[in-house]
Design an enzyme around this catalytic site. Structure first.
Site, PDB file in Angstrom:
ATOM      1  CG  ASP A  78      -0.291   0.034   2.543  1.00 56.38           C
ATOM      2  OD1 ASP A  78       0.733  -0.655   2.690  1.00 56.38           O
ATOM      3  OD2 ASP A  78      -0.760   0.751   3.446  1.00 56.38           O
ATOM      4  CD  GLU A 144       4.112   0.903   7.242  1.00 50.77           C
ATOM      5  OE1 GLU A 144       4.734   1.164   8.278  1.00 50.77           O
ATOM      6  OE2 GLU A 144       3.939   1.746   6.355  1.00 50.77           O
TER       7      GLU A 144
HETATM    8 ZN   LIG Z   1       6.673   2.157   4.413  1.00 52.50          ZN
END
Ligand SMILES: [Zn+2]
Length: 387
Positions: A78, A144
């Site tokens: 991501d 994340e």
């Molecule tokens: Zn990162």
């Protein structure tokens, strides 16, 4: 094991960038990675984790081999949003190469490192010709840059339930300063955000003896916090740092003493503190100015140090072999999913230069992507030596 062909890290990074995987959208990035790892012989499992009130997130676990040592590569596909599109010189999701640089959202944080992981693993598997004397796994999340609730933490739980225990883990966050891979991160500061509300008694500014001004008490409490350092650093860490991020009263009248005042603080703390200890330190400073207050924390992560050892030795040696210089062992920068992995096994972070992470025209040179691949590959040969 069938013959495998290692992917090219530059080409794979470009393919990953073309997947618009802004958290929590998968955007096709895990599909690309799964196809590549599957082609290398990894057993891939896609895992979507859910939690009420948070978006569902797709994750990927992949493993090849069953034996020890078991080395894990951890990362995320991501990315943060591109921000001001007009400011980009190329399509942030175009996977463009401009001169010798790949430019696009996520190339340094951290699709380039994920591509380098896959390329390094492919090269390693090519060379061992079907005799893998250990195992390699991938722990890749799509959560994340977001709340990190349906990502690495749950992936690690899922692994633990199946008896999957990596011996060591390399995280591909962009740790490089002056050049790619010049720093190995062996720990992180903790991060705590505290919301402080001080209560007073509303009144007329002309008759302050009938009122109790919470703004004055708040300012004095904040002053105590910013005048006195939490500490002066430790063996592997810089001094803890406190920043007041906002002070809010919201009082539109010039002649009214308000009844309450609020502030928010962010504290990045080193291994001399726990979040609980930081909260006690803050509370004591507010308490010296008022008893009428509320202080509530949001803890993003505790500080941790993964002590130097076999993993950091192998990474340092690999960097030296490829770049000709020994990397620094550091603990600076923000939080990462290493904060979850450190509870499972020794973990260290090593990746590209972080100068353009999250910025417009995020970029890495093709040389950097290839050097990082060589470093990961070299580290694998040290951590899983030929039988
Ligand atoms: Zn990162």
């Amino acid at each position: 094991m069938a013959a495998v062909t290692a992917p090219d890290p530059v080409e794979l990074a470009q393919r990953l960038i073309r997947c618009p995987s802004v958290t929590p959208t998968e955007g096709g990035a895990l599909d690309v990675l799964e196809a590549v790892l599957g082609g290398l012989g990894f057993r891939c499992t896609r895992l979507t984790f859910t939690e009420p009130g948070t978006p569902d997130v797709a994750n990927l676990h992949a493993r090849i081999g069953t034996g020890a040592p078991h080395i894990a590569f951890a990362g995320h596909t991501d990315v943060v949003p591109p921000g001001d599109l007009a400011a980009w010189s190329v399509d942030p999701f175009g996977g463009s190469q401009v001169g010798n640089e790949v430019v696009g959202r996520g190339v340094v944080d951290m699709k380039g490192a994920v591509a380098a992981f896959a390329a390094a693993a492919g090269r390693y598997l090519d060379a061992c010709g079907g005799q893998l004397p250990g195992s390699i796994s991938f722990i890749v999340t799509g959560d994340e840059e977001g709340p990190s609730i349906n990502g690495t933490r749950k992936l690690l739980q899922w692994m633990a339930e199946r008896g999957e225990h990596p011996d060591m883990c390399i995280v591909g966050e962009p740790t490089g300063g002056r050049k790619a891979a010049d720093t190995v991160k062996v720990g992180r500061r903790g991060s705590l955000t505290a919301a402080l509300t001080v209560h007073g008694t509303q009144g007329h500014t002309a008759y302050p003896h009938h009122a109790d001004n919470p703004v004055h008490r708040l300012v004095r409490a904040l002053n105590r916090m910013i005048n006195e350092p939490l500490d002066d650093g430790s063996a592997h860490f810089e001094p803890s740092a406190l920043q007041v991020t906002t002070v809010d009263v919201g009082n539109p009248a010039h002649n009214v003493i308000p009844s309450r005042a609020t502030a928010t603080l962010n504290i990045r703390f080193n291994d001399r503190h726990t979040s609980e200890h930081v909260m006690g330190w803050l509370r004591a400073r507010v308490h010296a100015e008022t008893q009428a207050f509320e202080l509530s924390p949001r803890i993003s992560g505790e500080s941790f140090l993964s002590p130097p050892g076999k993993l950091t030795d192998a990474l340092s040696a690999a960097v030296h072999a490829v770049l000709g210089e020994t990397p620094e062992l550091g603990t600076g920068g923000g939080t990462s999913d290493a904060r979850f992995i450190k509870d499972v096994c020794p973990v260290a972070e090593l990746g590209l230069r972080n100068a353009t992470a999250h910025r417009v025209d995020e970029r890495a040179t093709t040389d950097e992507l290839r050097a990082l691949t060589e470093i990961y590959h070299d580290a694998l040969t040290r951590l899983i030596p030929a039988a």
